[in-house]
Design a protein around this motif. Structure first.
Motif, PDB file in Angstrom:
ATOM      1  N   ASP A 188       0.827  -1.193   0.000  1.00  0.00           N
ATOM      2  CA  ASP A 188       0.000   0.000   0.000  1.00  0.00           C
ATOM      3  C   ASP A 188       0.863   1.246   0.000  1.00  0.00           C
ATOM      4  O   ASP A 188       1.956   1.239   0.541  1.00  0.00           O
ATOM      5  CB  ASP A 188      -0.803   0.032   1.307  1.00  0.00           C
ATOM      6  N   LEU A 189       0.303   2.340  -0.566  1.00  0.00           N
ATOM      7  CA  LEU A 189       1.052   3.600  -0.567  1.00  0.00           C
ATOM      8  C   LEU A 189       1.436   4.033   0.844  1.00  0.00           C
ATOM      9  O   LEU A 189       2.543   4.519   1.071  1.00  0.00           O
ATOM     10  CB  LEU A 189       0.195   4.710  -1.168  1.00  0.00           C
ATOM     11  N   HIS A 222      11.956   9.767  -5.290  1.00  0.00           N
ATOM     12  CA  HIS A 222      11.945  10.178  -3.884  1.00  0.00           C
ATOM     13  C   HIS A 222      12.983   9.468  -3.040  1.00  0.00           C
ATOM     14  O   HIS A 222      13.278   9.909  -1.944  1.00  0.00           O
ATOM     15  CB  HIS A 222      10.560   9.933  -3.275  1.00  0.00           C
ATOM     16  N   LEU A 267      -4.398  15.862  -9.734  1.00  0.00           N
ATOM     17  CA  LEU A 267      -3.276  15.799  -8.807  1.00  0.00           C
ATOM     18  C   LEU A 267      -2.066  16.562  -9.336  1.00  0.00           C
ATOM     19  O   LEU A 267      -1.214  16.985  -8.576  1.00  0.00           O
ATOM     20  CB  LEU A 267      -2.868  14.347  -8.546  1.00  0.00           C
TER      21      LEU A 267
ATOM     22  N   GLY B  42      -8.712   3.171  -0.345  1.00  0.00           N
ATOM     23  CA  GLY B  42      -8.437   2.772   1.033  1.00  0.00           C
ATOM     24  C   GLY B  42      -7.217   1.879   1.108  1.00  0.00           C
ATOM     25  O   GLY B  42      -6.694   1.428   0.095  1.00  0.00           O
ATOM     26  N   GLU B  43      -6.761   1.615   2.330  1.00  0.00           N
ATOM     27  CA  GLU B  43      -5.600   0.749   2.540  1.00  0.00           C
ATOM     28  C   GLU B  43      -6.013  -0.716   2.483  1.00  0.00           C
ATOM     29  O   GLU B  43      -7.202  -1.037   2.568  1.00  0.00           O
ATOM     30  CB  GLU B  43      -5.006   1.013   3.929  1.00  0.00           C
ATOM     31  N   SER B  44      -5.029  -1.621   2.426  1.00  0.00           N
ATOM     32  CA  SER B  44      -5.310  -3.057   2.533  1.00  0.00           C
ATOM     33  C   SER B  44      -6.069  -3.328   3.813  1.00  0.00           C
ATOM     34  O   SER B  44      -5.732  -2.763   4.851  1.00  0.00           O
ATOM     35  CB  SER B  44      -4.028  -3.882   2.638  1.00  0.00           C
ATOM     36  N   SER B 184      -2.609  -3.144 -10.034  1.00  0.00           N
ATOM     37  CA  SER B 184      -1.652  -2.992  -8.940  1.00  0.00           C
ATOM     38  C   SER B 184      -0.442  -3.900  -9.041  1.00  0.00           C
ATOM     39  O   SER B 184       0.591  -3.615  -8.456  1.00  0.00           O
ATOM     40  CB  SER B 184      -2.337  -3.222  -7.600  1.00  0.00           C
ATOM     41  N   HIS B 214      -5.777   1.417  -3.912  1.00  0.00           N
ATOM     42  CA  HIS B 214      -5.144   2.049  -2.756  1.00  0.00           C
ATOM     43  C   HIS B 214      -4.400   3.301  -3.196  1.00  0.00           C
ATOM     44  O   HIS B 214      -3.832   4.002  -2.377  1.00  0.00           O
ATOM     45  CB  HIS B 214      -4.172   1.079  -2.081  1.00  0.00           C
ATOM     46  N   ASN B 215      -4.409   3.561  -4.508  1.00  0.00           N
ATOM     47  CA  ASN B 215      -3.557   4.625  -5.035  1.00  0.00           C
ATOM     48  C   ASN B 215      -4.363   5.820  -5.551  1.00  0.00           C
ATOM     49  O   ASN B 215      -5.023   5.734  -6.586  1.00  0.00           O
ATOM     50  CB  ASN B 215      -2.706   4.042  -6.165  1.00  0.00           C
ATOM     51  N   ALA B 217      -3.424   8.338  -7.098  1.00  0.00           N
ATOM     52  CA  ALA B 217      -2.983   8.775  -8.427  1.00  0.00           C
ATOM     53  C   ALA B 217      -3.690   7.980  -9.518  1.00  0.00           C
ATOM     54  O   ALA B 217      -4.008   8.506 -10.585  1.00  0.00           O
ATOM     55  CB  ALA B 217      -1.466   8.629  -8.546  1.00  0.00           C
ATOM     56  N   ALA B 220      -7.169   9.242  -9.746  1.00  0.00           N
ATOM     57  CA  ALA B 220      -7.179  10.548 -10.419  1.00  0.00           C
ATOM     58  C   ALA B 220      -7.377  10.363 -11.917  1.00  0.00           C
ATOM     59  O   ALA B 220      -7.985  11.194 -12.591  1.00  0.00           O
ATOM     60  CB  ALA B 220      -5.875  11.295 -10.144  1.00  0.00           C
ATOM     61  N   GLU B 221      -6.873   9.263 -12.453  1.00  0.00           N
ATOM     62  CA  GLU B 221      -7.040   8.962 -13.875  1.00  0.00           C
ATOM     63  C   GLU B 221      -8.458   8.478 -14.178  1.00  0.00           C
ATOM     64  O   GLU B 221      -8.971   8.702 -15.264  1.00  0.00           O
ATOM     65  CB  GLU B 221      -6.073   7.835 -14.289  1.00  0.00           C
ATOM     66  N   LEU B 244      -9.376  14.771  -4.131  1.00  0.00           N
ATOM     67  CA  LEU B 244      -7.935  14.741  -4.389  1.00  0.00           C
ATOM     68  C   LEU B 244      -7.282  16.111  -4.213  1.00  0.00           C
ATOM     69  O   LEU B 244      -6.132  16.211  -3.823  1.00  0.00           O
ATOM     70  CB  LEU B 244      -7.661  14.207  -5.797  1.00  0.00           C
ATOM     71  N   LEU B 255      -3.250  10.070   3.353  1.00  0.00           N
ATOM     72  CA  LEU B 255      -3.000   9.128   2.257  1.00  0.00           C
ATOM     73  C   LEU B 255      -2.478   9.868   1.025  1.00  0.00           C
ATOM     74  O   LEU B 255      -1.573   9.398   0.333  1.00  0.00           O
ATOM     75  CB  LEU B 255      -4.290   8.371   1.929  1.00  0.00           C
ATOM     76  N   LEU B 256      -3.024  11.038   0.775  1.00  0.00           N
ATOM     77  CA  LEU B 256      -2.555  11.811  -0.383  1.00  0.00           C
ATOM     78  C   LEU B 256      -1.108  12.258  -0.213  1.00  0.00           C
ATOM     79  O   LEU B 256      -0.384  12.427  -1.177  1.00  0.00           O
ATOM     80  CB  LEU B 256      -3.465  13.021  -0.608  1.00  0.00           C
ATOM     81  N   CYS B 258       1.126  10.462   0.939  1.00  0.00           N
ATOM     82  CA  CYS B 258       1.980   9.307   0.652  1.00  0.00           C
ATOM     83  C   CYS B 258       2.239   9.140  -0.838  1.00  0.00           C
ATOM     84  O   CYS B 258       3.032   8.302  -1.237  1.00  0.00           O
ATOM     85  CB  CYS B 258       1.334   8.021   1.168  1.00  0.00           C
ATOM     86  N   VAL B 259       1.540   9.917  -1.666  1.00  0.00           N
ATOM     87  CA  VAL B 259       1.731   9.784  -3.116  1.00  0.00           C
ATOM     88  C   VAL B 259       3.028  10.481  -3.506  1.00  0.00           C
ATOM     89  O   VAL B 259       3.215  11.646  -3.161  1.00  0.00           O
ATOM     90  CB  VAL B 259       0.563  10.430  -3.896  1.00  0.00           C
ATOM     91  N   PRO B 260       3.942   9.776  -4.185  1.00  0.00           N
ATOM     92  CA  PRO B 260       5.165  10.450  -4.620  1.00  0.00           C
ATOM     93  C   PRO B 260       4.834  11.580  -5.590  1.00  0.00           C
ATOM     94  O   PRO B 260       4.260  11.341  -6.642  1.00  0.00           O
ATOM     95  CB  PRO B 260       5.962   9.343  -5.319  1.00  0.00           C
TER      96      PRO B 260
END
Lengths: 272, 325
Positions: A188-189, A222, A267, B42-44, B184, B214-215, B217, B220-221, B244, B255-256, B258-260
């Motif tokens: 997970d992220l 990163h 984003l 959401g997370e796992s 994923s 979980h992503n 990004a 967003a697509e 977002l 959570l956002l 955590c997005v690179p």
């Protein structure tokens, strides 16, 4: 010991795999590595980024001396990796550790966390039984797992916790080079971000060198100081993350940048 | 307008011997309109895959479901299994993360697609089935349709296998596709191809989409609207743009982070900020907000009782004491 010697120096590395189809004389040759040269300096983070099958994992296996190249040489802290044998090789192996993608498969399901962490110490005959146990407790704390969980088995840990356990095992022998082959894939992220923070923290304390292998350019930007873009066994472009993002020179790099999700969306990831 | 899918106060518990039931979904309600793409973020372990399975009534036998699920105004939770079988694939289809393990290893993939058509069109001849399968293979982006038709799953790459799964899901013309982390386990470049494919097919087939990920990004697509799930509850709901760009719930915000992000915007330290701790055990019922132990903005009230859902803005819902709760 202060040394200017790079941790890894790779020169002219080539490796081909020959596949034979069953029931046929037809052979086909895969050039997994097609002339690789690179230098990784101590304490840095280096990323090899490319699609599946580009050869990046083969290079990682060569660096860990788990795969023999056809041509070329690799020096680890100045020692020619493929000329070492016996006790010398054993000593070098301590200093190069690997972490893989599927921790569920990389950790023995019948071992407790303690046995998993201690196994490399046993193989290398490091310390007494009590010292090994103390070391396991210390390593659990270091990767942010409660030491009381040492008696648990891998299935009692979550995916992110298992990845921490794999890191604890890799750190048991105080390595100088840690190779992380798609170690973030499938996490997970939120867990990914925790791992990045943990690795950064460990690096600042232990003078570790990291080699990351990944298909995820945005994440690698990163974690790495330097990124090499891999395509069909060759490094097509190499540079600092900010340079690769702002001024990609090769089509392969641009393709990887284009593929970052959320790039052209709300984003605004990866937009200039 | 009547929604295509409406889930009303859905609870799912997983049961096991000698252990308290794991409450995986704790009262989930939402709707999906015709042609709409709804992202579930959401997370796992938060219950998002359970939600996908519950809609199609594919939950394991040792589970308990409460609440109501309406698809085109039909209540699915008490529909006879035979009716449910007609609905799966023909009206609502599902694709999973690992297409390779959902394909039969010793059958040609073309046959496996044609078999899906056969299940829903009993009157089709063998030739019609084959032609149908070949047509859908073309639609999911294969050029050499005949070669692919005759291939076995292991001869195909992960991305190609996922295209086969998409072909199976769409051959009977569903109105709703549920995609559970479909990209994923794929490379970033292959992921981009599959996402582009799903976007095109959604347009061409007027599909509604429930996209679990979980992503942020990836959503967003793909998503028009996003539901953020934490510990079996929807903690935030809004348009993709709203969630977002300006998330309300502290979990969505965390959570956002955590997005690179693009390295050029992040300054020299390039820090991703991690969410400390891990999600709660579904077997334990937290007294207060389940995110409270990990929350950077926790207040005294958060540990004492569960926040209720509020609407701080039109078309936005959130479950947090910061907004009244």
């Amino acid at each position: 010991m202060v040394t200017t010697e790079p941790v890894i120096r790779v020169q002219g590395l080539r490796k081909t795999y020959v596949h034979e189809r069953p029931f046929s004389r037809e052979k086909f040759v895969v050039r997994a590595l097609d002339g690789i040269d690179l230098v990784i300096s101590a304490g840095s983070s280096f990323a090899l980024v490319g699609e599946s099958g580009s050869g990046k994992s083969t290079l990682a296996l060569c660096m860990a001396r788990l795969e023999q190249p056809g041509e070329g040489r690799i020096w680890f802290e100045g020692q020619d990796l493929f000329r070492l044998s016996g006790p010398e090789l054993m000593r070098v192996r301590r200093h190069i550790q690997l972490i893989f993608q599927g921790t569920a498969a990389a950790l023995n399901p019948r071992f407790s966390a303690e046995e998993i962490i201690i196994e490399p110490l046993r193989i290398q005959s490091v310390g007494t039984r009590t010292e090994q146990r103390d070391r396991a407790v210390h390593l659990m704390e270091k990767v942010g797992l409660p030491p009381v969980w040492l008696s648990r088995r891998p299935h009692q840990f979550s995916g992110g916790q298992r990845q921490r356990l794999a890191i604890a095992r890799a750190l048991a022998l105080e390595p100088r080079l840690l190779i992380l082959d798609e170690a973030f894939t499938g996490l997970d992220l939120s867990i990914q971000a925790q791992m990045v923070a943990l690795l950064r923290d460990l690096q600042s304390r232990e003078n570790l060198t990291y080699v990351f292998i990944s298909h995820d350019l945005s994440l690698m930007a990163h974690v790495a100081d330097e990124i090499a873009i891999f395509d069909r066994g060759r490094i097509v472009e190499q540079g600092q993350p900010s340079r690769l993002f702002s001024n990609p020179c090769q089509p392969e790099t641009r393709a990887l940048l284009e593929a970052i999700p959320g790039r052209r969306s709300v984003l605004g990831l990866g937009q200039s | 307008m009547e929604p295509l899918l409406e889930v009303r106060d859905l609870h799912v518990d997983y049961l096991s011997d000698g252990m308290p039931p794991a409450q995986v979904l704790r009262g989930v309600s939402f709707t999906v309109s015709k042609n709409e793409a709804v992202g579930i973020l959401g997370e796992s372990g938060c219950g998002k895959s359970t939600l996908a399975l519950a809609i199609l009534r594919l939950l394991p036998s040792r589970s308990r479901l409460k609440g109501a699920i309406f698809y085109k105004s039909r209540e699915l939770t008490n529909l006879p299994e035979r009716e449910m079988e007609k609905l799966r694939g023909a009206e609502v289809s599902l694709i999973f993360q690992d297409a390779g393990s959902s394909l039969h290893p010793t059958l040609r993939v073309g046959t496996q697609i044609a078999d899906v058509a056969a299940a829903h069109h009993k009157d089709w001849s063998a030739r019609q089935r084959r032609e149908g399968a070949e047509a859908i293979l073309k639609e999911v982006g294969f050029d050499q349709v005949e070669r692919i038709y005759a291939s076995y799953p292991h001869q195909l790459s992960g991305g190609q296998q996922q295209r086969i799964a998409v072909a199976q899901a769409l051959i009977s013309g569903p109105s709703l596709l549920i995609a559970d982390e479909p990209t994923s386990s794929l490379d970033t470049t292959v992921q981009a191809e599959i996402l582009a494919l799903l976007k095109r097919l959604r347009r061409e087939h007027s599909l509604a989409l429930v996209f679990v990920s979980h992503n942020p990004a990836v959503l967003a697509e793909m998503a028009d609207r996003i539901l953020v799930v934490y510990a079996g509850q929807i903690v935030e709901e809004g348009s993709a743009q709203q969630v977002l760009n300006s998330p309300l719930h502290p979990f969505a915000l965390a959570l956002l982070r955590c997005v690179p992000k693009d390295v050029r915007h992040n300054g020299p330290d390039r820090l991703l900020s991690a969410i400390p701790g891990s999600p709660p055990d579904p077997a334990e019922t937290p007294a207060g907000c389940p995110f409270a132990p990990r929350c950077a903005e926790r207040m005294d009230v958060c540990g004492s009782r569960m926040p209720s859902e509020t609407r701080p803005e039109p078309d936005r819902k959130v479950r947090c004491f910061k907004y009244g709760g």
